[in-house]
Design a protein around this motif. Structure first.
Motif, PDB file in Angstrom:
ATOM      1  N   PHE A   1       0.831   6.955  -7.112  1.00 41.79           N
ATOM      2  CA  PHE A   1      -0.075   8.087  -7.328  1.00 41.79           C
ATOM      3  C   PHE A   1       0.658   9.424  -7.309  1.00 41.79           C
ATOM      4  N   PHE A   2       1.724   9.461  -6.525  1.00 39.57           N
ATOM      5  CA  PHE A   2       2.389  10.736  -6.319  1.00 39.57           C
ATOM      6  C   PHE A   2       3.247  11.148  -7.516  1.00 39.57           C
TER       7      PHE A   2
ATOM      8  N   LEU B   1       2.013   2.146  -3.279  1.00 37.85           N
ATOM      9  CA  LEU B   1       0.963   2.775  -4.072  1.00 37.85           C
ATOM     10  C   LEU B   1       1.077   4.297  -3.990  1.00 37.85           C
ATOM     11  N   ALA B   2       1.563   4.784  -2.852  1.00 35.77           N
ATOM     12  CA  ALA B   2       1.735   6.220  -2.697  1.00 35.77           C
ATOM     13  C   ALA B   2       2.636   6.746  -3.797  1.00 35.77           C
TER      14      ALA B   2
ATOM     15  N   VAL C   1       0.834  -1.194   0.000  1.00 39.28           N
ATOM     16  CA  VAL C   1       0.000   0.000   0.000  1.00 39.28           C
ATOM     17  C   VAL C   1       0.872   1.248   0.000  1.00 39.28           C
ATOM     18  N   ALA C   2       1.979   1.177   0.734  1.00 40.32           N
ATOM     19  CA  ALA C   2       2.876   2.320   0.776  1.00 40.32           C
ATOM     20  C   ALA C   2       3.460   2.610  -0.606  1.00 40.32           C
TER      21      ALA C   2
END
Lengths: 298, 267, 358, 661
Positions: C142-143, C138-139, C135-136
């Motif tokens: 998106f970023f 995923l940051a 999940v991290a």
């Protein structure tokens, strides 16, 4: 100040919607240790099936709702049977990857069945300010948001009662604590999983209807799940309460950031803000707000 | 095993490791309470005690896997309030685990080569090239590891993935991995658990040979009293996280508290 | 059966530890390289180069990168595309802003930039594991694209952040035809694959696998868990970065940041799941599979529909792709978690033991 | 053979092993002489390195006060240093005495005393411990040199010396005494005893067979010439060093031909090491070949059905034409079969030889015991040139060999060059061979018993030459009898033939001094049980199964097949089995019916089952019998049975019957 409150309340109400999706994750994670990446796909599938059935059959909404619920239950049972059962005792990461595959499968399947068009879903609620609040406090609170939040709140409450009072709920909690021990005392693990996935399907349906009514029923609904992930990190994967509080925090801070921070750095930050927030939070408290800390025994 | 194994030629030296007033608790549950003992260079020191006595926790404190709330560990003259695993390894403490902790995706050879990780120096970029310094280093360490393979008589399985090996051989490989680090202090957590008699005898011989050939100091946890009494120089007895006995096998055998603990007398 | 190993004995460790200790393997791999470098250019059409071979090689490289992180070091990442984006955009900017810089140096610097970003997003791995980490990452996913779009400088202020790759010229030779681009990518991928193979059979590779298989035991041996994980992030991201640069410079020519989306990350993850986690060979097999599958499905569905006289709705192929991908992932995870590479390996073992069963 | 090999072999007849070694070191100094798998790789030594090591070891032995004519015991697995020690001992004019490494203390003590061992060179701690244990009873042992120092750190016994130390001292000694080694080697005479190999006679104490340099070299040279071995050949030395076979293959022949000897890493890795090396020349006793075949069959049972079918098809083709092709009789094989065999070779035989590590084998030998037809056929049909040989420790295994292309299952081949064979009146095979022993060490009585006054070695085996001049060994001479009409009766030969059928476990043949040959048969419970199950024949146990008419018919087919084989042989046609019975109980060592090595005790059985023997030689069609049995738990009981007696068909002899001369 009014503006701030308005944004805050709007954010909190949106946050409840996040919580709703996050709830589906928590339920499944607690019962089977699976981080179900397909939850978003299930939301999409549920909404699409509802709209599709409504269009095709012309039956009253409540019957279509029941039919859709039936479909979701069947889907839940099928997932347990086809995906979960053969992968029992595999590392969590493997199960996680399997649910990514599942998400693709469900997304593809939904669109093969119902087509790829964006559909409107009308629940008879208007996204307009509540006049009484507007006049008395001069704050815009969306009627839709409020009803949606209420529905989500009721659902959360019902589920909390369900899991705390009923026999299935107790069994579920036992399973969450220790699979082996639960098996040993005769709890039918497979049934429990099927039930939980069905309940998760139900939650997905409600979330799908609410989100679908707001944004239209379309592929983008699957991204709702991606929104829920930071909520989980914040709240902890195992806590219903965490999902709710996490949702509220993410919802509120995201809105606030968008409004106050966004213009400074060019806007469009809602795509990643929640993640970065969660990431920073992780560094401080890896187990989340309400998560349990595990000690590695060697 | 011949009488030569316990030849008086063994040279027991000064204190190598000293454990002072260690207390360890997990969220309020006390695992160890005020434990002190010492280990002299080149000796074989056994830790015994009933299940749940805190034996494994003790080893985990010594090499820094657990951080005790109180007390200190002195190794080779340096005192530490909290050891950490990397420093422990660097100072020459190696160990095996009660439940085999091999890297199951790797071959016997690779597991043991991993044990020499700390001794290897080639920088990352040269590892990507392989030829030159990296290959020389790999070969040099391969040779060292092969000596241990020979020592433990596991030639026939050197390239087998460890997951396919029978339990007893896996235990041996784990010992080999620990030995590959050329430790000064070797912590063995139930090295003979779950073995049949013949495997136990082999393992006993290996432990004695390690002690003898390399002069390695050994701290071991073992349940088989016969084995403990046979091969250890001194014994620490733990019960419910407290030390209830310490001395030579004969002394411990005669200790009333120990007898009570083993016979299950209420304490 | 094809392996006749009797009489192949090793008198030195160097011979025993070489990359392909079996003569037949050495011959096969050299033959394969020869075919790829000489045979293929003689027969393949431009369509094959641009639509299949080049993307296959580029994706292989990205999958290789992800495999280092996920397969060898055991850290799941969903941000592969983001690291590719960094590589592409960095290479573009190095070319743009440093006059006269050799293109290969730009690629390398693109990889290095990706490595640095990778380490940054890998930092949470020090504290979290498994899907928390996923999940991290995923940051990052998106970023990074957001940042590139928002900061116009990165794309030299082009519309919506689209970058147009500069022409590739090395030592005066312009790599402007499909076949030349193919050869360039082939060379880079071959060299990097060799380097990856070397890494995973060296100290760092063993440390990665040790951390993956049993991190407590690894730390007790003296492996620094955190450093090992971060190196994995760095090396992995480097590979992804170079793959991203090739994606832009040799495959598409111009890319928009949104092209490096979550979907691409998933596609590469699927490559290693189907190809085989923890296998260099698997990265290639998986990339080939996932690259060819859509083409294959397209043909089957279109021709099948025509044959059956059906009129398929538009977009059916892409939906069918989703379903097939999803089903395949689940199928492989259940039936052969180590993927095609494992099947390959079993096949090889069978041939080595033939006529005995495996 | 290459020219180099010829050069050494033609070095003159008056050579010794140390001189052969020096020759190789001169002619092919950089060529690999010996390899050992150690620490995961094959370490290699060239001839010049070997010569150098041997020199140093000899020097070391000299520092221990070793004198000409004395003995050195060598105990351990096949290790290069132990082979070198042999050469070093011989260089000093001494006698190497290799001992079986798994011998128990008592046996070892006897041999040490008998050979007057003062110095022992051993492999490792295990052997050291054994010798130290004997030390109080054998104080004459003054030096024990150990190769592997592992575990030896704290041994303080003054007799002990590390091999490395021996070599170090040796080098120092050589420096102080230049020319010492060469002078010692020059003193050596071909008729010096080179090695003493102890034979474990079935009765009495082991005897030391003294073989001279000349006899061993002559034998080895004959062998090398016979099959054309040269410096390019490779062997794997994995059989005990104390066994004459290994001594010949890994030492004498290697030194004569100059080929390379490979020592495996450990006893568990022999099969893997065999595969890695892929020897060109291989020797193994029948049981090794049998084990390998069993492994092949068991593993093939796990194969997929398609592969199994392919395997069976290929093996059928191989059985039909493989041996013919191997023997160069391709003209006998039709084109279609040649194509089939080619396909089989591509798909099955080739890969199979490869996984067994036998793909490079030019010549493989077996001997020492009877070999079953299936076994023999199997290896030959898949293209492995497996041949039989015949010989004893006393003849340096140099008597008969099957020439390539003239291989027959039940003969041991033709006399080798320089070998004379005569068949005594008793049927015993007597030999005069270049490889004949000098004497049994300090046992003139035994020497006299084994060598006739006119210089023939009495093998103790009975046999005869067939029409092609091949020697056929049928039995131990003392067991061979005659039927009343004078026909030769070789019980073991008949029994072996029966036992080669998988359904027959044991057989006992009777006939000496009787009118005809009859037999007892034990069926193989596992094999026949399977056979019965497949046919749906229910049975409750051995006794029940043995009496089933179908089973008896099955055994009868086997007997009649044996009769047909016997009929083909003029010497044995008369001893076909006329009547037989299937015993109601399994012969058991616990009941004294078998020896512990599972040989039938014919006399004891004849007494114990006298009633049945009597019934065989009467007209009875069945006979009741009560038998004492010992159960597994040691209880005794009585077994009652009514055993059917069956007549077997006799095949017509293709020859006119030969009567004893």
């Amino acid at each position: 100040m009014h503006f701030f409150l308005e944004v805050l309340i709007g954010g909190l109400l949106a946050g409840v919607m996040y919580s709703l999706v996050a709830l589906g994750f928590v339920l499944i994670y607690k019962a089977s240790g699976v981080f179900n990446f397909a939850q978003g796909a299930m939301v999409f599938f549920a909404a699409l099936t509802y709209v599709g059935l409504l269009e095709k059959t012309g039956l009253p909404p409540w019957i279509v709702f029941a039919l859709t619920l039936g479909v979701m239950v069947l889907l839940g049972i099928a997932i347990e049977r086809v995906v979960l059962r053969p992968l029992v005792n595999q590392p969590q990461i493997t199960l996680f990857m399997a649910t990514i595959g599942l998400a693709f499968f469900i997304e593809g399947l939904a669109q093969i069945i119902w087509g790829t068009d964006v559909r409107r879903l009308d629940l008879g609620l208007q996204d307009e300010p509540i006049e009484s609040v507007l006049t008395r406090f001069d704050i815009m609170v969306s009627k839709f948001d409020l009803v949606a939040a209420a529905a989500a709140g009721v659902l959360v409450a019902v589920l909390a009662v369900f899991f705390n009072v009923t026999r299935i709920g107790r069994a579920l909690r036992a399973v969450a604590d220790d699979h082996q021990a639960a098996l040993a005392v005769g709890i039918p693990l497979k049934q429990i999983w099927a039930i939980v996935w069905s309940v998760a399907g139900f939650v997905a349906l409600v979330a799908g209807l609410l989100w679908g009514a707001r944004n239209g029923v379309q592929f983008a609904l699957t991204f709702v799940a991606l929104k829920a992930l930071p909520v989980l990190i914040l709240g902890g994967f195992e806590s219903v309460l965490g999902a709710i509080v996490g949702g509220l925090i993410i919802g509120a801070s995201e809105k606030l950031a968008e409004v106050y921070l966004g213009p400074l750095i060019g806007g469009g930050i809602e795509g990643w803000f929640a993640y970065v927030l969660a990431l920073l939070f992780l560094l401080v408290r890896p187990e989340g707000l309400f998560g349990e800390r595990h000690i590695d025994r060697v | 095993m011949t009488e030569h194994a316990h030849n008086p030629g063994r040279r027991i030296g000064d204190t190598l490791l000293s454990v002072d007033n260690i207390s360890l608790a997990f969220g309020g549950v006390k695992a160890l309470t005020d434990i002190s003992f010492d280990v002299r260079a080149h000796e074989i020191r056994a830790i015994i005690g009933p299940n749940g006595a805190g034996k494994s926790s003790m080893l985990n404190c010594i090499n820094g896997v657990y951080r005790p709330q109180q007390g200190s560990i002195t190794f080779d003259g340096q005192r530490f309030d909290r050891m950490d695993p990397h420093r422990a390894a660097r100072m020459g403490i190696a160990r095996t685990f009660q439940n085999i902790a091999l890297f199951k995706g790797m071959s016997v050879l690779d597991n043991m080569m991993t044990g020499r990780n700390l001794k290897m120096r080639t920088p990352l970029l040269l590892q990507a090239l392989y030829v030159g310094p990296n290959r020389r280093e790999e070969i040099e360490h391969r040779r060292k590891v092969e000596h241990i393979i020979d020592f433990l008589q596991i030639e026939s399985v050197r390239k087998t993935p460890v997951g396919r090996l029978p339990y007893g051989v896996q235990k041996r490989v784990e010992l080999g991995r620990a030995l590959a680090a050329e430790p000064r202090l070797l912590l063995l957590d139930e090295p003979m658990a779950g073995m049949n008699l013949e495997e136990k005898q082999d393992m006993c011989r290996f432990i004695l040979d390690v002690n003898d050939e390399f002069g390695t100091t050994i701290v071991l946890i073992e349940h088989d009293m016969g084995v403990v009494m046979d091969i250890s120089d001194r014994v620490v007895v733990l019960d419910y996280g407290r030390k209830i006995g310490d001395g030579t096998p004969d002394e411990v055998r005669g200790n009333q508290a120990v007898i009570d603990a083993y016979l299950g007398v209420a304490h | 059966m094809l392996y006749r190993e009797s009489g192949q004995f090793k008198t030195t460790y160097a011979a025993d530890q070489q990359l392909f200790p079996i003569v037949q393997d050495r011959v096969a791999i050299l033959a394969l390289l020869a075919v790829a470098a000489v045979g293929v250019p003689l027969v393949a059409t431009d369509y094959w180069f641009t639509a299949i071979l080049i993307p296959f090689l580029v994706f292989s490289l990205a999958a290789l990168g992800l495999n280092i992180l996920t397969g060898y070091a055991g850290q799941l990442s969903l941000g592969t595309a983001a690291f590719m984006a960094v590589g592409a955009i960095a290479a573009y900017n190095f070319q743009l802003r440093i006059p006269g810089i050799p293109i290969l140096v730009s690629f390398v610097l693109g990889g290095v930039s990706a490595a640095m970003v990778g380490v940054l997003f890998g930092l949470p791995s020090l504290r979290i594991k498994g899907f928390y980490l996923a999940v991290a990452t995923l940051a990052a996913q998106f970023f990074v694209p957001w940042l590139v779009v928002k900061v116009g400088w990165f794309s030299n202020y082009s519309a919506s952040g689209v970058i147009t790759a500069q022409p590739v010229v090395i030592a005066g030779v312009a790599f402007d035809t499909p076949v030349r681009k193919y050869l360039l990518v082939l060379a880079i991928v071959a060299v990097l694959a060799l380097a990856a193979k070397n890494l995973v059979r060296s100290r760092i590779g063993r440390a990665w696998m040790a951390v993956r298989d049993m991190d407590v035991a690894a730390s007790v041996i003296g492996i620094r868990i955190m450093r090992t994980k971060l190196i994995a992030f760095a090396v992995s991201s480097f590979y992804c970065g170079v793959a991203g640069a090739l994606y832009a410079f040799a495959y598409l020519g111009s890319v928009e940041p949104d092209g490096f989306n979550l979907d691409l990350s998933f596609r590469i993850l699927f490559m290693i799941i189907i190809g085989g986690v923890g296998s260099i060979m698997g990265s290639f097999l998986g990339a080939a599979f996932i690259t060819l599958l859509p083409t294959f499905l397209d043909v089957v569905l279109t021709d099948g529909a025509i044959a059956l006289g059906l009129n398929l709705p538009s977009g059916m192929t892409s939906m069918a792709q989703l379903v097939v991908f999803g089903a395949l992932i689940i199928f492989f995870l259940i039936v052969e978690p180590l993927g095609l590479a494992r099947l390959w390996q079993i096949g090889k073992e069978k041939l080595r033991l033939w006529p005995f069963p495996h | 053979m290459s020219e180099d090999g010829t050069a050494i072999a033609a070095d003159g007849t008056d050579t010794t092993f140390p001189r052969l070694l020096a020759g190789h070191a001169r002619v092919r100094p950089a060529r690999t002489a010996i390899r050992e798998k150690d620490l995961g790789i094959w370490l290699a030594w060239t001839w010049s390195q070997v010569a150098d090591e041997v020199r140093a070891i000899a020097g070391g032995l000299a520092t221990l006060g070793f004198e000409r004519g004395r003995t050195v015991a060598i105990i351990g697995d096949n290790r290069p240093r132990l082979y070198w020690t042999m050469a070093a001992v011989q260089a000093l004019g001494g006698v190497a005495v290799p001992l079986y490494q798994d011998a128990i203390a008592d046996e070892m003590l006897y041999v040490l005393g008998d050979a007057e061992i003062e110095i022992a060179v051993v492999e490792d701690q295990e052997q050291v411990d054994k010798l130290l244990e004997l030390l109080p009873n054998y104080p004459a042992l003054r030096a024990i040199v150990f190769d592997d120092p592992r575990g030896m750190r704290n041994y303080r016994e003054p007799q002990l010396l590390a091999f490395d130390e021996l070599v170090k001292r040796g080098r120092a000694y050589l420096e102080a005494h230049p020319g010492f080694h060469e002078a010692e080697v020059a003193k050596g005479r071909p008729d010096d005893t080179a090695v003493m190999l102890y034979t474990s006679g079935t009765t009495g104490k082991p005897k030391g067979v003294c073989q001279t340099h000349a006899s061993l070299i002559a034998a080895a040279r004959g062998d090398v010439g016979f099959d054309g071995f040269g410096p390019d050949d490779e062997v794997l030395s994995y059989l005990p060093m104390a066994w004459v076979g290994d001594h010949l293959f890994s030492y004498a022949q290697a030194l004569v031909a100059g080929f390379c000897v490979n020592c495996p890493e450990s006893s568990e890795t022999v099969m893997t090491d065999l595969r890695e090396i892929g020897p060109t020349y291989y020797f193994a006793p029948p049981r090794v070949f049998e084990n390998v075949l069993t492994q092949v069959m068991i593993r093939m049972e796990d194969a997929a059905p398609i592969k199994q079918r392919l395997f069976r098809w290929s093996m059928a083709v191989a059985k039909r034409v493989g041996a013919k092709l191997l023997d160069g009789r391709a003209s006998d094989v039709g084109f279609a079969d040649r194509v089939r065999y080619f396909v089989g070779d591509l798909l099955i035989y080739g890969p199979l030889r490869n996984v067994l590590g036998m793909s490079r084998i030019r010549v493989a030998y077996t001997g020492g015991a009877a070999i079953g037809p299936d076994l023999f056929d199997f290896y030959r049909s898949i293209g492995i040139n497996l041949k039989q040989l015949y010989g004893q420790t006393e003849t340096a295994v140099y008597v008969c060999k099957q020439p390539s292309g003239q291989v027959k299952l039940d003969t041991v081949g033709k006399p080798l060059p320089g070998v004379q064979i005569r068949i005594a009146d008793s049927g015993e095979v007597q030999v005069r061979s270049p490889g004949m022993l000098k004497e049994y060490f300090r046992r003139p009585d035994a020497t006299a018993e084994s060598i006739t006054p006119d210089g023939w070695f009495m093998t103790g085996d009975a046999g005869f030459f067939d029409d092609d001049g091949h020697l056929k060994i049928i039995d131990r001479a003392k067991d061979v009898g005659r039927l009343v009409d004078g026909t030769l009766f070789a019980p073991q030969y008949i029994e072996n033939k029966l036992k080669f059928f998988p359904h027959i476990k044991e057989a006992v043949a009777f006939g000496d001094g009787r009118a005809q040959c009859c037999a007892f048969v034990n069926i193989d419970l596992g094999s026949v049980g399977n056979w019965a199950e497949r046919r749906g024949i229910a049975y409750s146990g051995y006794a029940d199964l043995a009496q089933k008419p179908q089973v008896i018919a099955l055994v009868r087919e086997c007997i009649e097949q044996v009769n047909r084989d016997l009929a083909a042989d003029p010497h044995l046609a008369g001893s076909q089995i006329r009547r037989f019975l299937v015993l109601h109980k399994e012969l058991d060592a616990d009941d004294g019916e078998l020896t512990r090595t599972r040989k039938v005790r014919r006399g004891f059985i004849a007494d114990k089952y006298g009633v049945l023997v009597e019934a065989l030689y009467s007209d009875a069609t069945h006979r009741e019998i009560e038998t004492q049995v010992t159960f597994e738990d040691g209880r005794k009981g009585v077994l009652r049975a009514d055993v059917p007696i069956i007549d077997a068909a006799v095949a017509p002899s293709v020859h006119a019957p030969l009567k004893a001369a």
